[in-house]
Design a protein around this motif. Structure first.
Motif, PDB file in Angstrom:
ATOM      1  N   GLN A   1       0.595   5.384   0.659  1.00  0.00           N
ATOM      2  CA  GLN A   1      -0.234   6.482   1.377  1.00  0.00           C
ATOM      3  C   GLN A   1       0.574   8.325   1.234  1.00  0.00           C
TER       4      GLN A   1
ATOM      5  N   GLN B   1      -5.431   9.967   0.988  1.00  0.00           N
ATOM      6  CA  GLN B   1      -6.137   8.372   1.474  1.00  0.00           C
ATOM      7  C   GLN B   1      -4.848   7.714   0.990  1.00  0.00           C
ATOM      8  N   ARG B   2      -4.650   6.251   2.020  1.00  0.00           N
ATOM      9  CA  ARG B   2      -3.766   5.167   1.626  1.00  0.00           C
ATOM     10  C   ARG B   2      -5.076   4.165   0.472  1.00  0.00           C
TER      11      ARG B   2
ATOM     12  N   HIS C   1       0.699  -1.160  -0.113  1.00  0.00           N
ATOM     13  CA  HIS C   1       0.386   0.459   0.020  1.00  0.00           C
ATOM     14  C   HIS C   1       0.711   1.407  -0.100  1.00  0.00           C
TER      15      HIS C   1
END
Length: 114
Positions: A38, A43-44, A36
């Protein structure tokens, strides 16, 4: 469960980086792994997934530029990033969902700038 990401840094647009995430505390080869990211003020977002069977999937913004892979001997997941753009600047995290709980390790900062 522990996840430790590394390999981030400052790179010029068009450059490459390889991120690593060392995992421990669970049967790594049995689990899907994710990266992921960010960015500041955003937002992530999910970047890439590799399943326990080594199937991979990518978010549209990184398709064709990023490659996720895994080493089930070293219990490590990698993210090779090519043709980097300024909009790829973010903290990158690896993630695993283990027994119904999402674990996310400490991230590694990637900055793409000239």
């Amino acid at each position: 469960v522990q996840l430790q990401a590394s390999g981030g840094g400052l790179v010029q647009p068009g450059g490459s980086l390889r991120l690593s995430c060392a995992a421990s505390g669970f049967m790594f080869s049995h689990y899907d792994m994710q990266w992921h990211r960010q960015a500041p003020g955003k937002q992530r977002e999910l970047v890439a997934t590799i399943t326990s069977e080594r199937r991979s999937d990518y978010a549209d913004p990184v398709k064709g530029r990023f490659t996720i892979s895994r080493d089930n001997v070293q219990d490590t997941v990698y993210l090779y990033m090519d043709s980097l753009k300024p909009e790829d600047t973010a903290v990158y995290y690896c993630n695993v969902r283990h027994r119904g709980v999402n674990y996310r390790g400490d991230g590694t900062q990637v900055t793409v700038s000239s």
